[in-house]
Design an enzyme around this catalytic site. Sequence first.
Site, PDB file in Angstrom:
ATOM      1  N   LEU A  64      43.159  46.164  42.270  1.00 56.68           N
ATOM      2  CA  LEU A  64      42.748  46.247  43.523  1.00 56.68           C
ATOM      3  C   LEU A  64      43.997  46.459  44.698  1.00 56.68           C
ATOM      4  O   LEU A  64      44.932  45.516  44.558  1.00 56.68           O
ATOM      5  CB  LEU A  64      41.677  45.587  44.126  1.00 56.68           C
ATOM      6  CG  LEU A  64      40.235  45.622  43.400  1.00 56.68           C
ATOM      7  CD1 LEU A  64      39.442  44.517  43.766  1.00 56.68           C
ATOM      8  CD2 LEU A  64      39.571  46.926  43.801  1.00 56.68           C
ATOM      9  N   LYS A 116      35.148  37.470  45.481  1.00 55.99           N
ATOM     10  CA  LYS A 116      36.080  37.864  44.397  1.00 55.99           C
ATOM     11  C   LYS A 116      36.302  36.599  43.557  1.00 55.99           C
ATOM     12  O   LYS A 116      37.217  35.706  44.104  1.00 55.99           O
ATOM     13  CB  LYS A 116      37.283  38.517  44.886  1.00 55.99           C
ATOM     14  CG  LYS A 116      38.498  38.875  43.745  1.00 55.99           C
ATOM     15  CD  LYS A 116      39.530  39.661  44.374  1.00 55.99           C
ATOM     16  CE  LYS A 116      40.535  40.113  43.328  1.00 55.99           C
ATOM     17  NZ  LYS A 116      41.123  39.100  42.852  1.00 55.99           N
ATOM     18  N   CYS A 176      48.163  -7.690  49.870  1.00 59.59           N
ATOM     19  CA  CYS A 176      48.298  -8.895  49.935  1.00 59.59           C
ATOM     20  C   CYS A 176      47.588  -9.577  50.954  1.00 59.59           C
ATOM     21  O   CYS A 176      47.639 -11.037  51.202  1.00 59.59           O
ATOM     22  CB  CYS A 176      49.879  -9.333  49.822  1.00 59.59           C
ATOM     23  SG  CYS A 176      50.413  -8.762  51.729  1.00 59.59           S
ATOM     24  N   GLU A 193      33.613  39.189  35.134  1.00 58.31           N
ATOM     25  CA  GLU A 193      34.640  38.035  35.488  1.00 58.31           C
ATOM     26  C   GLU A 193      34.124  36.826  34.412  1.00 58.31           C
ATOM     27  O   GLU A 193      33.052  36.362  34.697  1.00 58.31           O
ATOM     28  CB  GLU A 193      34.855  37.438  36.677  1.00 58.31           C
ATOM     29  CG  GLU A 193      36.160  36.856  37.083  1.00 58.31           C
ATOM     30  CD  GLU A 193      36.890  38.278  37.291  1.00 58.31           C
ATOM     31  OE1 GLU A 193      36.939  39.296  37.111  1.00 58.31           O
ATOM     32  OE2 GLU A 193      38.525  37.580  37.637  1.00 58.31           O
ATOM     33  N   LYS A 201      41.729  39.285  50.984  1.00 59.62           N
ATOM     34  CA  LYS A 201      42.195  38.005  50.305  1.00 59.62           C
ATOM     35  C   LYS A 201      41.901  37.007  51.418  1.00 59.62           C
ATOM     36  O   LYS A 201      42.440  37.221  52.584  1.00 59.62           O
ATOM     37  CB  LYS A 201      43.563  38.174  50.118  1.00 59.62           C
ATOM     38  CG  LYS A 201      43.847  38.816  48.739  1.00 59.62           C
ATOM     39  CD  LYS A 201      43.444  38.262  47.409  1.00 59.62           C
ATOM     40  CE  LYS A 201      43.923  38.940  46.154  1.00 59.62           C
ATOM     41  NZ  LYS A 201      45.216  38.225  45.862  1.00 59.62           N
TER      42      LYS A 201
HETATM   43  S1  IVH Z   1      35.937  45.705  40.556  1.00 56.40           S
HETATM   44  C1  IVH Z   1      38.073  49.094  40.453  1.00 56.40           C
HETATM   45  N1  IVH Z   1      34.553  43.523  41.492  1.00 56.40           N
HETATM   46  O1  IVH Z   1      39.813  41.370  40.957  1.00 56.40           O
HETATM   47  C2  IVH Z   1      37.724  47.952  40.639  1.00 56.40           C
HETATM   48  N2  IVH Z   1      36.711  43.249  40.581  1.00 56.40           N
HETATM   49  O2  IVH Z   1      42.141  42.816  41.536  1.00 56.40           O
HETATM   50  C3  IVH Z   1      38.229  46.687  40.106  1.00 56.40           C
HETATM   51  N3  IVH Z   1      37.325  40.891  40.493  1.00 56.40           N
HETATM   52  O3  IVH Z   1      40.572  42.792  37.681  1.00 56.40           O
HETATM   53  C4  IVH Z   1      37.354  45.744  39.579  1.00 56.40           C
HETATM   54  N4  IVH Z   1      35.471  39.986  41.524  1.00 56.40           N
HETATM   55  O4  IVH Z   1      39.441  40.494  37.903  1.00 56.40           O
HETATM   56  C5  IVH Z   1      35.811  44.041  40.808  1.00 56.40           C
HETATM   57  N5  IVH Z   1      33.311  41.896  42.295  1.00 56.40           N
HETATM   58  C6  IVH Z   1      34.459  42.372  41.798  1.00 56.40           C
HETATM   59  C7  IVH Z   1      35.334  41.440  41.494  1.00 56.40           C
HETATM   60  C8  IVH Z   1      36.600  42.002  40.819  1.00 56.40           C
HETATM   61  C9  IVH Z   1      36.733  39.639  40.723  1.00 56.40           C
HETATM   62  C10 IVH Z   1      38.810  40.981  39.896  1.00 56.40           C
HETATM   63  C11 IVH Z   1      38.768  41.417  38.658  1.00 56.40           C
HETATM   64  C12 IVH Z   1      39.704  42.392  38.878  1.00 56.40           C
HETATM   65  C13 IVH Z   1      40.601  42.143  40.200  1.00 56.40           C
HETATM   66  C14 IVH Z   1      41.168  43.283  40.840  1.00 56.40           C
END
Ligand code: IVH
Length: 676
Positions: A84, A119, A406, A177, A309
């Site tokens: 992403l 995330k 002490c 995940e 982020k």
């Molecule tokens: S969607 C194409 N949904 O984030 C979309 N990813 O950098 C990619 N991740 O490898 C995945 N929560 O490990 C998606 N709700 C979520 C997520 C998620 C964590 C992580 C996943 C992915 C990374 C992308």
Amino acid sequence: MNKKKIYSNYKKKINLYKKFNKAYYDLNQPNVSDKDYDELKKEILKLEENYKFLESKFSPNNIVGYKPSKNFKKSLHKVPMLSLGNAFSEEDLINFEKKITNYLSIKNSYKIFYSAEPKIDGISASLIFKNGKFHKGLSRGDGKEGEDITKNLNTIQDIPKEIYHKDFPEEIDIRGEVFIQNSDFKSLNEKFANPRNAASGSLRQKNPEETKKIPLKFIAYTFGYEKGLMVNNQSDFLKKLSQWGFKTNPLNKLITGIKNLMKNYDEIEKKRANLDFDIDGIVYKVNDFAMQRRLGNVANAPRWAIAHKFSSNKAVSKILDIEIQIGRTGALTPVAKIQPINIGGVIVSNATLHNEDEINRKDIRIDDTAVIERAGDVIPHILSVDKQKRSKNSKKFMFPKNCPSCGSETIKEFNNVTKKVDAVRRCSSEGYYCDKISIEKLKHFISKEAFNIDGFGKKIVENFWKLKFIKYPQDIFNLDFLKIENLDGWGKLSVQNLKYSIDQKKTISLERFIYSLGIRHIGLENAKLLSKHFVSFSEFKKLSKQNDYEDMLNIDGIGETQVNSIKNFFSNETNQQVLNELEKVLFIKDAIQNSDDGILKNKTFLVTGKLNGISRAEVKSLIEENSGKIVSSVSKKLNYLITGDKPTKKKIDNAKQLDIKVIDQAEFLKMLNKAS
Ligand code: IVH
């Protein structure tokens, strides 16, 4: 910059990127913060954009993650597992949405709905289901090809193994995940740095029985390929997932408008500390699948999703307790014990509060919710506390008026030089009377710049202290090695080694010796000055008898503060005893006197490049012992530039211009009548 330079700069960055990836994905031991990693990635992409001739199969554009490990069979993902793009600010989100509306050529006012999903910072996995049965599970690997970790995934309870719902697709690759809850992580042994590493490590165990021992969880959030999925958007898909028996993130939301995304982001960031799983941001996905299909992907990330982020070096957590640590000089340092929290990949459970004044100024209390910052390698500290979140019966933190170790009174000294009261509160006891100060003094005594005894570190000091083997520095030289040999973890050989390294350090220079005593305000530099002044240990010791302290004020660099501190040190009987006992077991070398009319009198030197078999420090003392001087730059004042391996060309050029003699190591040693 010329092409060659650009390329070598690019190559360097790519190699570093490869190293980080290997550490993160293959070894589960990240060796860089997320922020620095993202920065490097950006730099590489920028270079590629600016200089079209740059390319590498290891570019972030071409790889996602790292090659699968050799422990497992590899298997191709039918649909690649993408990565992403990142957003860090509201502006980034505005741009993200603008690109979407431009691409789809829709009005700015069009309300795009996003599925906003916290995330989770774990390991992504792809689960292939055929005819309702869990068929095969893959790790992400490099995004194109993963590892077959079916057996390990089979041990995870959150993953349904059979699904009988009518609307469950005939075939589907469900992705999500794998992670460990923080509460479970805490009860694991301390083999892993953080929950993410623990999840990755256990998921990739060769033996599934090992994986089973660790309580891994799974949250589902997307799919790869599918046959027979009857859903049109992400939020409905998430609902279906939970109907089919998968866990989904309870904080998922459907949101429209950047302002609302920001509001949700702020709310979740505040909740972050109280969640039982680590999240490092929020993923926004265009909700409508038809729109997603139109938008497609760029390089290795979808146009329809982005990860917003959290800033990686700050986090919110709770102050569980405030502990007072006591240092070698009696300073009381408050430390906040906090609810463990992952800040930029490191689990933080302590934060310094600096001193009493800091606690008062920020009104920091036990049970407060606090923002903790961790920057680089410095000890994390409390930025602020949230006073609104405080309960009614919260009480102001009272700094102890007596030493917690002490019981002696604690005092704030008046500094005669600054004419101010110190911010630091101290234990007023005299050194070894206070156990905590005593241990810290011993740790200082064996430290690198002091006695530096091989294999005798801080842990051993603590251990031997507990066993009552040591209390005063001299005890280190009178250890009963037979007793040590019988301790757990010690054997004949290790005891022999310890004895040898202690014996080795019985001969010591006067400056190191003075430094090792840990007299307040007498650091390495001052110890050197004192050593030069007194020359021998016996002269230094006489100080106490002659009461001639004022004489030290004549030493350039020594002031009233230092003199008072030394006076204090000698006025303490225990310190006198320690000196007498140490004198019995040590050989303290006299300081080397620098004659004022040595061979190099009135000559100045500067070294450039690496010399062979002789350190910079040694060259400096050689020069000074012979009445010469080291200067810090090439100027008219310089007489000789000594060149070693890989010298700075500019220095040589400058020296030549100024008619300064440029000599090599052999010529220099010849000046001292020493062969090279
Ligand atoms: S969607 C194409 N949904 O984030 C979309 N990813 O950098 C990619 N991740 O490898 C995945 N929560 O490990 C998606 N709700 C979520 C997520 C998620 C964590 C992580 C996943 C992915 C990374 C992308």
